[in-house]
Write an enzyme that holds these catalytic residues in place. Structure first.
Site, PDB file in Angstrom:
ATOM      1  N   LYS A   1       0.829  -1.208   0.000  1.00 50.97           N
ATOM      2  CA  LYS A   1       0.000   0.000   0.000  1.00 50.97           C
ATOM      3  C   LYS A   1       0.874   1.273   0.000  1.00 50.97           C
ATOM      4  CE  LYS A   1      -3.977  -2.223   2.262  1.00 50.97           C
ATOM      5  NZ  LYS A   1      -5.030  -2.093   3.318  1.00 50.97           N
TER       6      LYS A   1
ATOM      7  N   ASN B   1      -1.993   0.460   6.658  1.00 54.56           N
ATOM      8  CA  ASN B   1      -1.552  -0.818   7.233  1.00 54.56           C
ATOM      9  C   ASN B   1      -0.700  -1.665   6.273  1.00 54.56           C
ATOM     10  OD1 ASN B   1      -3.623  -1.675   5.621  1.00 54.56           O
ATOM     11  ND2 ASN B   1      -4.779  -2.719   7.233  1.00 54.56           N
TER      12      ASN B   1
ATOM     13  N   GLU C   1      -9.368 -11.147  -7.471  1.00 53.91           N
ATOM     14  CA  GLU C   1      -8.419 -10.044  -7.314  1.00 53.91           C
ATOM     15  C   GLU C   1      -7.203 -10.196  -8.236  1.00 53.91           C
ATOM     16  OE1 GLU C   1      -7.657  -9.834  -3.110  1.00 53.91           O
ATOM     17  OE2 GLU C   1      -9.677  -9.095  -2.683  1.00 53.91           O
TER      18      GLU C   1
ATOM     19  N   ARG D   1       2.664  -6.131   9.120  1.00 52.45           N
ATOM     20  CA  ARG D   1       1.929  -4.991   9.677  1.00 52.45           C
ATOM     21  C   ARG D   1       2.509  -4.559  11.028  1.00 52.45           C
ATOM     22  NH1 ARG D   1      -4.005  -6.994   7.517  1.00 52.45           N
ATOM     23  NH2 ARG D   1      -4.141  -5.572   5.746  1.00 52.45           N
TER      24      ARG D   1
ATOM     25  N   TYR E   1     -12.240  -2.695  -3.960  1.00 52.84           N
ATOM     26  CA  TYR E   1     -12.779  -2.855  -2.601  1.00 52.84           C
ATOM     27  C   TYR E   1     -14.311  -2.815  -2.585  1.00 52.84           C
ATOM     28  CZ  TYR E   1      -8.287  -2.715  -0.090  1.00 52.84           C
ATOM     29  OH  TYR E   1      -7.038  -3.010   0.422  1.00 52.84           O
TER      30      TYR E   1
ATOM     31  N   ARG F   1      -1.582 -14.176   4.435  1.00 54.04           N
ATOM     32  CA  ARG F   1      -2.317 -13.519   5.536  1.00 54.04           C
ATOM     33  C   ARG F   1      -1.534 -13.636   6.844  1.00 54.04           C
ATOM     34  NH1 ARG F   1      -6.731 -10.216   4.292  1.00 54.04           N
ATOM     35  NH2 ARG F   1      -7.258 -10.524   6.478  1.00 54.04           N
TER      36      ARG F   1
ATOM     37  N   HIS G   1      -2.104  -5.354   1.494  1.00 53.73           N
ATOM     38  CA  HIS G   1      -3.374  -6.062   1.287  1.00 53.73           C
ATOM     39  C   HIS G   1      -3.058  -7.497   0.909  1.00 53.73           C
ATOM     40  CE1 HIS G   1      -7.227  -7.339  -0.351  1.00 53.73           C
ATOM     41  NE2 HIS G   1      -6.516  -7.857  -1.340  1.00 53.73           N
TER      42      HIS G   1
ATOM     43  N   THR H   1      -5.324  -6.900  10.760  1.00 52.93           N
ATOM     44  CA  THR H   1      -5.658  -5.650  10.058  1.00 52.93           C
ATOM     45  C   THR H   1      -5.181  -4.421  10.833  1.00 52.93           C
ATOM     46  OG1 THR H   1      -7.647  -6.774   9.269  1.00 52.93           O
ATOM     47  CG2 THR H   1      -7.584  -4.387   9.008  1.00 52.93           C
TER      48      THR H   1
HETATM   49  P1  RTP Z   1      -7.004  -5.823   3.239  1.00 50.78           P
HETATM   50  O1  RTP Z   1      -8.328  -6.175   2.574  1.00 50.78           O
HETATM   51  O2  RTP Z   1      -6.536  -4.426   2.904  1.00 50.78           O
HETATM   52  O3  RTP Z   1      -5.980  -6.879   3.024  1.00 50.78           O
HETATM   53  O4  RTP Z   1      -7.231  -5.794   4.825  1.00 50.78           O
HETATM   54  P2  RTP Z   1      -7.985  -6.867   5.709  1.00 50.78           P
HETATM   55  O5  RTP Z   1      -8.510  -7.993   4.860  1.00 50.78           O
HETATM   56  O6  RTP Z   1      -7.081  -7.214   6.832  1.00 50.78           O
HETATM   57  O7  RTP Z   1      -9.184  -5.988   6.257  1.00 50.78           O
HETATM   58  P3  RTP Z   1     -10.634  -5.714   5.609  1.00 50.78           P
HETATM   59  O8  RTP Z   1     -11.648  -6.021   6.632  1.00 50.78           O
HETATM   60  O9  RTP Z   1     -10.754  -6.372   4.274  1.00 50.78           O
HETATM   61  O10 RTP Z   1     -10.617  -4.141   5.414  1.00 50.78           O
HETATM   62  C1  RTP Z   1      -9.980  -3.530   4.306  1.00 50.78           C
HETATM   63  C2  RTP Z   1      -9.169  -2.348   4.771  1.00 50.78           C
HETATM   64  O11 RTP Z   1     -10.060  -1.350   5.267  1.00 50.78           O
HETATM   65  C3  RTP Z   1      -9.479  -0.694   6.373  1.00 50.78           C
HETATM   66  N1  RTP Z   1     -10.327  -0.858   7.550  1.00 50.78           N
HETATM   67  N2  RTP Z   1     -10.588   0.113   8.361  1.00 50.78           N
HETATM   68  N3  RTP Z   1     -11.578   1.664  10.504  1.00 50.78           N
HETATM   69  C4  RTP Z   1     -11.898   0.390  10.432  1.00 50.78           C
HETATM   70  O12 RTP Z   1     -12.584  -0.180  11.254  1.00 50.78           O
HETATM   71  C5  RTP Z   1     -11.375  -0.389   9.313  1.00 50.78           C
HETATM   72  N4  RTP Z   1     -11.616  -1.662   9.094  1.00 50.78           N
HETATM   73  C6  RTP Z   1     -10.942  -1.949   7.968  1.00 50.78           C
HETATM   74  C7  RTP Z   1      -8.137  -1.314   6.638  1.00 50.78           C
HETATM   75  O13 RTP Z   1      -7.132  -0.482   6.084  1.00 50.78           O
HETATM   76  C8  RTP Z   1      -8.232  -2.645   5.923  1.00 50.78           C
HETATM   77  O14 RTP Z   1      -6.957  -3.063   5.497  1.00 50.78           O
HETATM   78 MG    MG Z   2      -9.673  -7.663   3.129  1.00 51.69          MG
END
Ligand code: RTP
Ligand code: MG
Length: 142
Positions: A11, A114, A128, A104, A51, A87, A117, A93
């Site tokens: 990112k 963070n 994706e 991370r 997204y 992962r 992805h 996250t």
């Molecule tokens: P990513 O998709 O980026 O790999 O991250 P992830 O699976 O660990 O998390 P995901 O739930 O898919 O959320 C995508 C991205 O959105 C941001 N986020 N912010 N403020 C919040 O509660 C929140 N929750 C998620 C994070 O930057 C996350 O990587």
């Molecule tokens: Mg995700």
């Protein structure tokens, strides 16, 4: 475990911190091969489409703004159990909850910025990888 492909994005915050090589090194040390790669500055449309599953979430606008704030490096990773392995390398996250030694924990500064992805399932990995790469841009070494 099956040989898999997964989509990874370094990112804008991690690109700005100049840790592309450090992150690539972690993939390679874990036995994942980089089989496709490109650096790009995502448009609003590209980030929103990528997204789309989060469209209704309160953080969606911030997420899209962040992902378009600077260049990213997008790669397809291949290897045994690549989706889960990536992962695990990434960590939680929220970097405050990420296990020590994960990408991370070491490079992310907040839940928004963070660092990486990674696809979270076989279905999302397939969608994706195809979102960013044509078949002829993927170069498995066999
Ligand atoms: P990513 O998709 O980026 O790999 O991250 P992830 O699976 O660990 O998390 P995901 O739930 O898919 O959320 C995508 C991205 O959105 C941001 N986020 N912010 N403020 C919040 O509660 C929140 N929750 C998620 C994070 O930057 C996350 O990587
Ligand atoms: Mg995700």
């Amino acid at each position: 475990m099956a040989n898999e492909r997964t989509l990874s994005i370094i990112k804008p915050d991690a690109v700005a911190k100049n840790v592309i090589g450090e992150i690539y090194s972690r993939f390679e040390k874990a036995g994942l091969q980089i089989v496709a790669a490109k650096m790009m500055h995502l448009t609003q449309e590209q980030a929103e489409g990528f997204y789309a599953e989060h469209k209704e979430r309160p953080f969606f606008n911030d997420l899209v703004a962040f992902m378009t704030s600077g260049p990213v490096v997008v790669q397809a990773l291949e290897g045994e159990g690549a989706i889960l392995k990536n992962r695990e390398l990434m960590g939680a996250t929220n970097p405050k909850e990420a296990e020590a030694g994960t990408i991370r924990a070491d490079f992310a500064s907040s839940i928004d910025a963070n660092a990486v992805h990674g696809s979270d399932s076989a279905a999302s990995a397939e969608r994706e990888v195809a979102y960013f790469f044509n078949d002829n841009e993927i170069c498995p070494r066999g």
